[in-house]
Design an enzyme around this catalytic site. Sequence first.
Site, short mmCIF file in Angstrom:
data_model
loop_
_atom_site.label_atom_id
_atom_site.label_comp_id
_atom_site.label_asym_id
_atom_site.label_seq_id
_atom_site.Cartn_x
_atom_site.Cartn_y
_atom_site.Cartn_z
N ASP A 93 0.85 -1.18 0.00
CA ASP A 93 0.00 0.00 0.00
C ASP A 93 0.89 1.24 0.00
OD1 ASP A 93 0.94 0.19 2.57
OD2 ASP A 93 -0.98 -0.23 3.52
N SER A 94 0.27 2.42 -0.04
CA SER A 94 1.06 3.65 -0.19
C SER A 94 1.52 4.19 1.15
CB SER A 94 0.21 4.71 -0.87
OG SER A 94 -0.81 5.13 0.02
N GLY A 95 0.96 3.67 2.22
CA GLY A 95 1.27 4.21 3.54
C GLY A 95 0.26 5.24 4.01
N GLY A 96 -0.49 5.83 3.08
CA GLY A 96 -1.39 6.91 3.44
C GLY A 96 -2.45 6.51 4.44
N ASP A 147 -2.90 8.24 -1.57
CA ASP A 147 -4.23 8.84 -1.71
C ASP A 147 -4.68 9.35 -0.34
OD1 ASP A 147 -4.53 6.35 -0.52
OD2 ASP A 147 -6.53 6.05 -1.33
N GLN A 197 -11.33 7.35 -5.26
CA GLN A 197 -11.96 7.78 -4.01
C GLN A 197 -13.34 8.35 -4.34
OE1 GLN A 197 -11.23 7.41 -0.87
NE2 GLN A 197 -9.15 6.55 -1.02
N ASP A 274 -7.79 -7.31 0.23
CA ASP A 274 -6.89 -7.54 1.35
C ASP A 274 -7.67 -7.26 2.61
OD1 ASP A 274 -6.76 -4.48 1.01
OD2 ASP A 274 -5.75 -4.83 2.92
#
Lengths: 379, 379
Positions: A93-96, A147, A197, A274
């Site tokens: 994932d992006s971490g956001g 995001d 989103q 996930d």
Amino acid sequence: MSSEFSFTLLATDGGARLGEIATPHGIIRTPAFMPVGTAATVKAIYADQLAAAGTDIVLANTYHLMLRPGAERIARLGGLHSFMRWSGPILTDSGGFQVMSLAKLRKIDEAGVTFQSHIDGSTHQLGPERAVEIQCLLGSDIVMQLDECVALPAARAEVAGAVERSLVWAERSRRAFDEYRQLGLARPGQALFGIVQGGIEPELRRRSAGALVAMDFPGYAIGGLAVGETHAAMIETLALTAAMVPAGKPRYLMGVGTPVDLIEAVANGADMFDCVMPTRSGRHGQAFTWAGKVNLKNARHADDPAPLDPLSACPAARDYSRAYLHHLVKAEEFLGAMLLSWANVAFYQQLMAAMRAAIAAGRFAAWAAEVKACLGPTK
Amino acid sequence: MSSEFSFTLLATDGGARLGEIATPHGIIRTPAFMPVGTAATVKAIYADQLAAAGTDIVLANTYHLMLRPGAERIARLGGLHSFMRWSGPILTDSGGFQVMSLAKLRKIDEAGVTFQSHIDGSTHQLGPERAVEIQCLLGSDIVMQLDECVALPAARAEVAGAVERSLVWAERSRRAFDEYRQLGLARPGQALFGIVQGGIEPELRRRSAGALVAMDFPGYAIGGLAVGETHAAMIETLALTAAMVPAGKPRYLMGVGTPVDLIEAVANGADMFDCVMPTRSGRHGQAFTWAGKVNLKNARHADDPAPLDPLSACPAARDYSRAYLHHLVKAEEFLGAMLLSWANVAFYQQLMAAMRAAIAAGRFAAWAAEVKACLGPTK
């Protein structure tokens, strides 16, 4: 292994899709469930158990890995696959999402997110370029754009703002990813997914999906769901969003969900999932079975010699009595969490395999009705 | 499997002995190390990993199992082997040691011990007959008499009192075991061991060993050591006690120890050992290797791509980098405890295998000197 990323749609059955994603580390059969390996380990499970249970791909969390042990360190050690000894595909994932749910004192602006580590309070910044860079350092097969995900319910303006910011970040993520590719930091076959989103507002979803599709990502995630809305709203929004992205690209519904969530999401066009549910539930003494959820803490299992599922191919579900599992859970033994996490991931993978077989046979709706009736109040 | 218990002394080399114990669940190669499966699981390790690591026999704790899940329950479920899915030999302790170290408000008299469960405060009694009965219900291959173990240093009168009480209990244990045998509750091949007490006083050891040998047990444990005395006093007492029991019977030094303890104890005539050290240390981030103890918490491992032991047959020691192990330990991940516990048990079994090979080759003393030099400050 192929060095190209590709998605092949093999069959459809109503809204349900059967496919294959080719990645540098192998094939992902879709619909696919990705166990969550937060800190470079799917909690309490050996990598060979994951593979034997039918897992094609695991997810790892950029937020956790950037803080500990650090992306540059993992890169020096040969990348995440080698570090955690998982030779199949990895999505990061992006971490956001976790910056926003776990970290403290965060500031979000166009540049990205400033936050304090939940581990030691140290300050970090994460922008779209750095999020992609970290994932390239990790060497994941599927890289997610940074995001902004808004918890629901939320004011429309807030959701709309997150859509616009996420689109700006999507464009910057793509540009960074292309540059890293030219620099050799991103390797052939690594793919960057965009994230739609827009909460549960069809117009915002349309705005988000339309702009992302114009950027032509190799896959699209549907984010901002399973964050407080009703199950019905989630499925409805999934269905309408899935129709906004090209049929020839994989669709990843993030953070979902229960067995019934997965069945209904597949019926409505999702290909990838996930969720921490199988592993977290396993650590809390709960097992997923074809007859629904089983709470092993319950005293009624204390004398039960039956396994969770005598027909399972997974030793954890097939070979250990409920009495023993109950004992291990009550005694808070490691082996209880180990066996139940393993059995639960195996159950999720059996569920995905059964869905794939039902789609291939063109009887997904009938299969889903039967299975949902058996799963009962599991949800 | 044989239904007879027997000990065969295959070779001696100085004080060191090579042997085989036959039990209803298979052969135990001696010198033997028994990993501790307190609550019917060797913490964080699968049974097949124990066997593959070279484990012939595991120990389980009567005190823990009588309280949870209960000996009668395990008997109804088919016995401890089936319950915990370990098909090899099992030795159970008598429960006495843990009553004295873990339980509250205990009262010790001729009848036995009255204590409160550390789990729920409930009151229980454990006498020599009940301790044997519980172990027969569990179905262990080697049953231990109830004894009284005195922490050192202690007044001579206290140690002497414990010797006499333990002898009374030994006689009652043997009588009960014979009765249970006639009743079919103890099965052919199950063996009851007596326990020599006496602190570090040669006269008391002589009194204890002499009386037990007169009762003719199939094996003798040396208890009351590793409870506060010096290492030198332990080894000295072991050596003199070993000489007091028949050479044709196995000698079990209880609760020992470090790798160097094991080497020196084998040199002085001990055949069997149990200790929580490999598993407990594993859960605390420490690994045993041929080069000594390694603390994986230490930051110097953060970038080390080397495994614990590239030559080990154990995947946990051979296939995972110290960097990854360090990360797992720092992140308090299950997999860290799982891998280190596994690697440590494998190391202990490799150590025992090496000792057996050295005895067979008649070069135990030279081998021991070399290995102790390598192990360094591990002790």
